[in-house]
Motif scaffolding. Structure first.
Motif, mmCIF file in Angstrom:
data_model
loop_
_atom_site.group_PDB
_atom_site.id
_atom_site.type_symbol
_atom_site.label_atom_id
_atom_site.label_comp_id
_atom_site.label_asym_id
_atom_site.label_seq_id
_atom_site.Cartn_x
_atom_site.Cartn_y
_atom_site.Cartn_z
ATOM 1 N N VAL A 153 15.463 50.006 -5.703
ATOM 2 C CA VAL A 153 16.520 49.096 -6.151
ATOM 3 C C VAL A 153 17.928 49.569 -5.830
ATOM 4 O O VAL A 153 18.896 48.859 -6.121
ATOM 5 C CB VAL A 153 16.413 48.749 -7.660
ATOM 6 N N CYS A 154 18.061 50.730 -5.192
ATOM 7 C CA CYS A 154 19.421 51.160 -4.829
ATOM 8 C C CYS A 154 19.487 51.779 -3.425
ATOM 9 O O CYS A 154 20.505 52.357 -3.073
ATOM 10 C CB CYS A 154 19.984 52.113 -5.870
ATOM 11 N N HIS A 155 18.449 51.599 -2.613
ATOM 12 C CA HIS A 155 18.428 52.273 -1.312
ATOM 13 C C HIS A 155 19.527 51.802 -0.360
ATOM 14 O O HIS A 155 19.923 52.545 0.520
ATOM 15 C CB HIS A 155 17.046 52.142 -0.645
ATOM 16 N N ASP A 156 20.028 50.600 -0.519
ATOM 17 C CA ASP A 156 21.097 50.092 0.359
ATOM 18 C C ASP A 156 22.477 50.138 -0.297
ATOM 19 O O ASP A 156 23.417 49.528 0.216
ATOM 20 C CB ASP A 156 20.801 48.648 0.785
ATOM 21 N N ASN A 157 22.612 50.843 -1.400
ATOM 22 C CA ASN A 157 23.910 50.889 -2.086
ATOM 23 C C ASN A 157 25.049 51.288 -1.148
ATOM 24 O O ASN A 157 26.131 50.713 -1.199
ATOM 25 C CB ASN A 157 23.867 51.838 -3.283
ATOM 26 N N GLY A 158 24.820 52.271 -0.313
ATOM 27 C CA GLY A 158 25.861 52.708 0.613
ATOM 28 C C GLY A 158 26.284 51.623 1.576
ATOM 29 O O GLY A 158 27.446 51.572 2.002
ATOM 30 N N ASN A 159 25.371 50.720 1.908
ATOM 31 C CA ASN A 159 25.684 49.629 2.834
ATOM 32 C C ASN A 159 26.480 48.502 2.186
ATOM 33 O O ASN A 159 27.018 47.648 2.883
ATOM 34 C CB ASN A 159 24.398 49.048 3.426
ATOM 35 N N ILE A 160 26.504 48.481 0.858
ATOM 36 C CA ILE A 160 27.243 47.418 0.169
ATOM 37 C C ILE A 160 28.441 47.972 -0.608
ATOM 38 O O ILE A 160 29.019 47.285 -1.438
ATOM 39 C CB ILE A 160 26.327 46.595 -0.760
ATOM 40 N N GLY A 161 28.784 49.221 -0.328
ATOM 41 C CA GLY A 161 29.985 49.804 -0.917
ATOM 42 C C GLY A 161 29.806 50.402 -2.297
ATOM 43 O O GLY A 161 30.793 50.696 -2.964
ATOM 44 N N LEU A 162 28.566 50.588 -2.730
ATOM 45 C CA LEU A 162 28.323 51.230 -4.019
ATOM 46 C C LEU A 162 28.045 52.710 -3.800
ATOM 47 O O LEU A 162 27.591 53.117 -2.730
ATOM 48 C CB LEU A 162 27.131 50.575 -4.729
ATOM 49 N N PRO A 163 28.301 53.528 -4.814
ATOM 50 C CA PRO A 163 28.069 54.968 -4.646
ATOM 51 C C PRO A 163 26.591 55.281 -4.419
ATOM 52 O O PRO A 163 25.715 54.574 -4.900
ATOM 53 C CB PRO A 163 28.551 55.575 -5.966
ATOM 54 N N ILE A 164 26.368 56.363 -3.707
ATOM 55 C CA ILE A 164 25.011 56.833 -3.425
ATOM 56 C C ILE A 164 24.804 58.130 -4.197
ATOM 57 O O ILE A 164 25.599 59.058 -4.088
ATOM 58 C CB ILE A 164 24.831 57.118 -1.925
ATOM 59 N N GLU A 165 23.739 58.167 -4.968
ATOM 60 C CA GLU A 165 23.409 59.400 -5.681
ATOM 61 C C GLU A 165 22.891 60.422 -4.684
ATOM 62 O O GLU A 165 22.137 60.092 -3.778
ATOM 63 C CB GLU A 165 22.327 59.137 -6.729
ATOM 64 N N GLU A 166 23.283 61.659 -4.872
ATOM 65 C CA GLU A 166 22.812 62.748 -4.019
ATOM 66 C C GLU A 166 21.452 63.216 -4.537
ATOM 67 O O GLU A 166 21.288 64.334 -4.980
ATOM 68 C CB GLU A 166 23.828 63.890 -4.009
ATOM 69 N N GLU A 167 20.480 62.320 -4.496
ATOM 70 C CA GLU A 167 19.144 62.576 -5.016
ATOM 71 C C GLU A 167 18.191 62.638 -3.828
ATOM 72 O O GLU A 167 18.208 61.733 -2.985
ATOM 73 C CB GLU A 167 18.801 61.428 -5.982
ATOM 74 N N PRO A 168 17.372 63.682 -3.719
ATOM 75 C CA PRO A 168 16.536 63.852 -2.515
ATOM 76 C C PRO A 168 15.669 62.648 -2.154
ATOM 77 O O PRO A 168 15.622 62.251 -0.992
ATOM 78 C CB PRO A 168 15.672 65.070 -2.848
ATOM 79 N N LEU A 169 15.001 62.040 -3.132
ATOM 80 C CA LEU A 169 14.136 60.902 -2.819
ATOM 81 C C LEU A 169 14.939 59.768 -2.196
ATOM 82 O O LEU A 169 14.559 59.217 -1.163
ATOM 83 C CB LEU A 169 13.400 60.426 -4.069
ATOM 84 N N LEU A 170 16.054 59.429 -2.792
ATOM 85 C CA LEU A 170 16.891 58.350 -2.258
ATOM 86 C C LEU A 170 17.403 58.684 -0.863
ATOM 87 O O LEU A 170 17.375 57.844 0.040
ATOM 88 C CB LEU A 170 18.069 58.075 -3.195
ATOM 89 N N LEU A 171 17.854 59.905 -0.667
ATOM 90 C CA LEU A 171 18.383 60.286 0.639
ATOM 91 C C LEU A 171 17.301 60.244 1.716
ATOM 92 O O LEU A 171 17.566 59.819 2.853
ATOM 93 C CB LEU A 171 19.037 61.668 0.558
ATOM 94 N N TRP A 172 16.079 60.657 1.385
ATOM 95 C CA TRP A 172 15.000 60.589 2.376
ATOM 96 C C TRP A 172 14.627 59.149 2.699
ATOM 97 O O TRP A 172 14.355 58.814 3.861
ATOM 98 C CB TRP A 172 13.776 61.372 1.887
ATOM 99 N N VAL A 173 14.610 58.286 1.689
ATOM 100 C CA VAL A 173 14.289 56.877 1.956
ATOM 101 C C VAL A 173 15.390 56.246 2.800
ATOM 102 O O VAL A 173 15.107 55.472 3.721
ATOM 103 C CB VAL A 173 14.035 56.098 0.651
ATOM 104 N N ARG A 174 16.637 56.581 2.544
ATOM 105 C CA ARG A 174 17.730 56.066 3.376
ATOM 106 C C ARG A 174 17.563 56.534 4.817
ATOM 107 O O ARG A 174 17.782 55.775 5.756
ATOM 108 C CB ARG A 174 19.090 56.493 2.812
#
Length: 193
Positions: A153-174
């Motif tokens: 639910v937040c994998h594209d946050n960086g693409n829509i101008g929302l902050p990205i958590e520096e969380e390993p799972l999210l960063l790998w999915v991105r």
């Protein structure tokens, strides 16, 4: 257009080329998956991307296997958490639940507000179906399901101008999501932009 002009169907050509290599790509993905990830991959691919049942964007049936292959290799190398594979597999299923007109306008990239809305809604609409798939598989703990859904639910946050958590799972999915840019199908997306 004049009669003697050469017309070229870019999307048709890309689909034709990709459809030729898709069986080999699917086989390679399956060879790299653990049993529980293989069950999720088969379920997602059958429900959303196989043949005439394609419900997402036309290129998702290539994009998702590429992302899953990348994720599975990162997990096998011990670089990514195990939840990376199912999260990569499920991250874009929300496009199947968007209004077709909105999905098409979001892909055309003509109106940035529509692109942003499409990206937000596809993440939101993926949460319920992704949770259902994970729960029904019986292979994931509540903590794993929570981590996977939070990532979807937040994998594209960086693409829509929302902050990205520096969380390993999210960063790998991105990172897995970005594997498409290293592929022929990305030509289409670049061409649209």
């Amino acid at each position: 257009m004049q009669k003697n002009e050469l017309t070229f169907d870019v999307i048709g050509m890309l689909k034709e080329v990709m459809d030729e290599v898709l069986p080999e790509l699917i086989q390679k993905v399956k060879e790299n998956l653990e049993p529980r990830d293989s069950r999720i991959f088969n379920s997602v691919f059958d429900q959303f991307y196989r043949g005439e049942r394609l419900k997402g964007r036309w290129y998702d049936k290539y994009h998702i296997p590429l992302a899953v292959l990348f994720s599975s290799k990162a997990v096998r190398l011990g670089q990514a958490p195990p939840e990376t594979v199912p999260a990569s597999n499920l991250h874009d299923i929300g496009y199947a639940f968007l209004d077709p007109g909105l999905k098409e306008r979001g892909e055309s990239k003509e109106n940035l507000a529509t692109v942003r809305l499409s990206r937000i809604l596809h993440m939101q609409k993926a949460a319920g179906p992704a949770a259902k798939i994970l729960i029904e598989s019986g292979d994931f703990s509540p903590a794993e399901i929570s981590n996977i859904i939070n990532t979807v639910v937040c994998h594209d946050n960086g693409n829509i101008g929302l902050p990205i958590e520096e969380e390993p799972l999210l960063l790998w999915v991105r990172d897995a999501d970005r594997t498409l840019v290293m592929h022929l199908v990305s030509f289409y997306k670049d061409w649209l932009s």
